[in-house]
Design a protein around this motif. Structure first.
Motif, mmCIF file in Angstrom:
data_model
loop_
_atom_site.group_PDB
_atom_site.id
_atom_site.type_symbol
_atom_site.label_atom_id
_atom_site.label_comp_id
_atom_site.label_asym_id
_atom_site.label_seq_id
_atom_site.Cartn_x
_atom_site.Cartn_y
_atom_site.Cartn_z
ATOM 1 N N ILE A 299 0.829 -1.211 0.000
ATOM 2 C CA ILE A 299 0.000 0.000 0.000
ATOM 3 C C ILE A 299 0.865 1.264 0.000
ATOM 4 C CG2 ILE A 299 -0.335 0.054 2.508
ATOM 5 C CD1 ILE A 299 -3.292 0.806 1.804
ATOM 6 N N ILE B 204 1.095 4.367 -2.656
ATOM 7 C CA ILE B 204 1.024 5.791 -2.292
ATOM 8 C C ILE B 204 2.208 6.539 -2.898
ATOM 9 C CG2 ILE B 204 1.271 7.383 -0.332
ATOM 10 C CD1 ILE B 204 -0.586 5.475 1.255
ATOM 11 N N ILE C 116 -2.609 5.352 -5.307
ATOM 12 C CA ILE C 116 -3.712 5.618 -4.393
ATOM 13 C C ILE C 116 -3.443 6.952 -3.693
ATOM 14 C CG2 ILE C 116 -4.356 3.187 -4.085
ATOM 15 C CD1 ILE C 116 -3.176 3.307 -1.328
ATOM 16 N N PHE D 214 3.382 11.464 4.522
ATOM 17 C CA PHE D 214 1.949 11.710 4.300
ATOM 18 C C PHE D 214 1.194 11.479 5.602
ATOM 19 C CE2 PHE D 214 1.162 7.136 4.162
ATOM 20 C CZ PHE D 214 2.372 6.632 3.681
ATOM 21 N N LYS D 215 -0.020 12.040 5.667
ATOM 22 C CA LYS D 215 -0.810 11.933 6.890
ATOM 23 C C LYS D 215 -1.327 10.508 7.081
ATOM 24 C CE LYS D 215 -2.336 16.719 7.190
ATOM 25 N NZ LYS D 215 -3.471 17.638 7.206
ATOM 26 N N ASP D 216 -1.263 10.026 8.330
ATOM 27 C CA ASP D 216 -1.837 8.720 8.656
ATOM 28 C C ASP D 216 -3.368 8.816 8.559
ATOM 29 O OD1 ASP D 216 -0.640 6.121 10.532
ATOM 30 O OD2 ASP D 216 -2.806 6.411 10.361
ATOM 31 N N ILE D 217 -3.997 7.760 8.007
ATOM 32 C CA ILE D 217 -5.466 7.819 7.864
ATOM 33 C C ILE D 217 -6.192 7.613 9.191
ATOM 34 C CG2 ILE D 217 -6.160 7.320 5.478
ATOM 35 C CD1 ILE D 217 -6.186 4.356 6.260
ATOM 36 N N GLN D 218 -5.484 7.089 10.186
ATOM 37 C CA GLN D 218 -6.114 6.913 11.505
ATOM 38 C C GLN D 218 -5.249 7.605 12.549
ATOM 39 O OE1 GLN D 218 -6.775 2.467 11.348
ATOM 40 N NE2 GLN D 218 -8.811 3.124 11.977
ATOM 41 N N LEU E 244 3.294 9.767 8.490
ATOM 42 C CA LEU E 244 4.139 8.596 8.223
ATOM 43 C C LEU E 244 5.244 9.012 7.265
ATOM 44 C CD1 LEU E 244 1.290 5.974 7.670
ATOM 45 C CD2 LEU E 244 2.650 6.324 9.747
ATOM 46 N N ASN F 168 7.617 0.747 14.464
ATOM 47 C CA ASN F 168 7.209 -0.587 14.885
ATOM 48 C C ASN F 168 7.864 -1.580 13.937
ATOM 49 O OD1 ASN F 168 5.441 0.462 16.885
ATOM 50 N ND2 ASN F 168 3.873 0.806 15.327
ATOM 51 N N GLY G 189 4.261 -4.695 16.547
ATOM 52 C CA GLY G 189 3.064 -3.920 16.220
ATOM 53 C C GLY G 189 3.022 -3.409 14.795
ATOM 54 N N GLN G 190 3.949 -3.870 13.952
ATOM 55 C CA GLN G 190 3.956 -3.399 12.557
ATOM 56 C C GLN G 190 2.830 -4.076 11.784
ATOM 57 O OE1 GLN G 190 7.676 -4.055 10.482
ATOM 58 N NE2 GLN G 190 7.054 -2.824 8.721
ATOM 59 N N THR G 191 2.059 -3.273 11.057
ATOM 60 C CA THR G 191 0.948 -3.820 10.263
ATOM 61 C C THR G 191 1.126 -3.581 8.769
ATOM 62 O OG1 THR G 191 -0.362 -1.799 10.529
ATOM 63 C CG2 THR G 191 -0.720 -3.553 12.154
ATOM 64 N N VAL G 192 1.930 -2.590 8.407
ATOM 65 C CA VAL G 192 2.242 -2.347 6.990
ATOM 66 C C VAL G 192 3.735 -2.596 6.819
ATOM 67 C CG1 VAL G 192 2.292 -0.667 5.114
ATOM 68 C CG2 VAL G 192 0.378 -0.652 6.731
ATOM 69 N N HIS H 19 8.490 2.396 7.845
ATOM 70 C CA HIS H 19 7.927 3.727 8.075
ATOM 71 C C HIS H 19 8.137 4.151 9.515
ATOM 72 C CE1 HIS H 19 4.740 0.790 8.926
ATOM 73 N NE2 HIS H 19 4.313 1.634 9.865
ATOM 74 N N HIS I 64 6.457 6.812 12.403
ATOM 75 C CA HIS I 64 5.330 7.663 12.763
ATOM 76 C C HIS I 64 5.890 8.922 13.422
ATOM 77 C CE1 HIS I 64 2.218 4.304 12.649
ATOM 78 N NE2 HIS I 64 3.320 3.593 12.775
HETATM 79 P P1 AMP Z 1 2.183 0.256 11.731
HETATM 80 O O1 AMP Z 1 1.115 -0.362 12.595
HETATM 81 O O2 AMP Z 1 3.352 0.798 12.506
HETATM 82 O O3 AMP Z 1 2.614 -0.697 10.635
HETATM 83 O O4 AMP Z 1 1.529 1.521 11.070
HETATM 84 C C1 AMP Z 1 0.788 1.470 9.878
HETATM 85 C C2 AMP Z 1 0.023 2.755 9.796
HETATM 86 O O5 AMP Z 1 -0.382 2.946 8.457
HETATM 87 C C3 AMP Z 1 -1.237 2.825 10.663
HETATM 88 O O6 AMP Z 1 -1.135 3.898 11.592
HETATM 89 C C4 AMP Z 1 -2.368 3.064 9.634
HETATM 90 O O7 AMP Z 1 -3.362 3.930 10.109
HETATM 91 C C5 AMP Z 1 -1.593 3.666 8.461
HETATM 92 N N1 AMP Z 1 -2.195 3.487 7.149
HETATM 93 C C6 AMP Z 1 -2.657 2.342 6.606
HETATM 94 N N2 AMP Z 1 -3.125 2.582 5.359
HETATM 95 C C7 AMP Z 1 -2.946 3.897 5.117
HETATM 96 C C8 AMP Z 1 -3.228 4.754 4.015
HETATM 97 N N3 AMP Z 1 -3.788 4.300 2.882
HETATM 98 N N4 AMP Z 1 -2.917 6.081 4.120
HETATM 99 C C9 AMP Z 1 -2.354 6.554 5.261
HETATM 100 N N5 AMP Z 1 -2.059 5.793 6.326
HETATM 101 C C10 AMP Z 1 -2.355 4.483 6.265
#
Ligand code: AMP
Ligand code: ZN
Length: 114
Positions: A5, A9, A14, A28-32, A40, A87, A93-96, A100, A102
């Motif tokens: 993803i 970006i 996207i 870029f700004k985090d979506i949450q 990020l 992360n 706690g890394q999800t992407v 990156h 924060h």
């Molecule tokens: P992490 O949990 O450290 O891997 O952080 C991943 C971050 O990516 C989370 O804070 C999400 O809110 C953010 N994120 C996921 N998809 C997008 C997106 N399309 N645009 C901006 N931020 C995103």
């Protein structure tokens, strides 16, 4: 990298709200957002996590830190202070899985683990 993803970006496939860009990093700004400022900062090269940085790629960490300070100054949070968080891996706690950091600030930040 297909199916990443953050690569999408970076390639503007996207949308995102870009706050800083140069030839090496994008921010870029985090979506949450978890704070008034939550940005990020990513290398433009696909590196899955900080533990995957290869010899010769360490400069991205300097680039990211320099960008963080610049963005913090431009967004007016440098003087009060901010956090720069990475992360690493599922357990961290890394999800992407595109490296990156924060950049978080603009409020009194609580909940410190250390
Ligand atoms: P992490 O949990 O450290 O891997 O952080 C991943 C971050 O990516 C989370 O804070 C999400 O809110 C953010 N994120 C996921 N998809 C997008 C997106 N399309 N645009 C901006 N931020 C995103
Ligand atoms: Zn990627």
């Amino acid at each position: 990298m297909d199916n990443c993803i953050f690569c999408k970006i970076i390639n503007k496939e996207i949308p995102s709200t870009v706050v800083y860009e140069d030839d090496r990093v994008l921010a870029f700004k985090d979506i949450q957002p978890v704070a008034p400022v939550h940005v990020l900062i990513v290398p433009k090269k696909h590196i899955p996590s900080v533990k995957d940085i290869q010899p010769g790629e360490e400069g991205y960490l300097v680039d990211i830190h320099k960008a963080a300070v610049k963005i913090a100054q431009e967004l007016g949070i440098a003087e009060n202070g901010f956090r720069l968080i990475n992360n690493c891996g599922k357990g961290g706690g890394q999800t992407v899985f595109h490296l990156h950091y924060h950049l978080i600030g603009g409020a009194e930040l609580g909940a410190k683990l250390i």
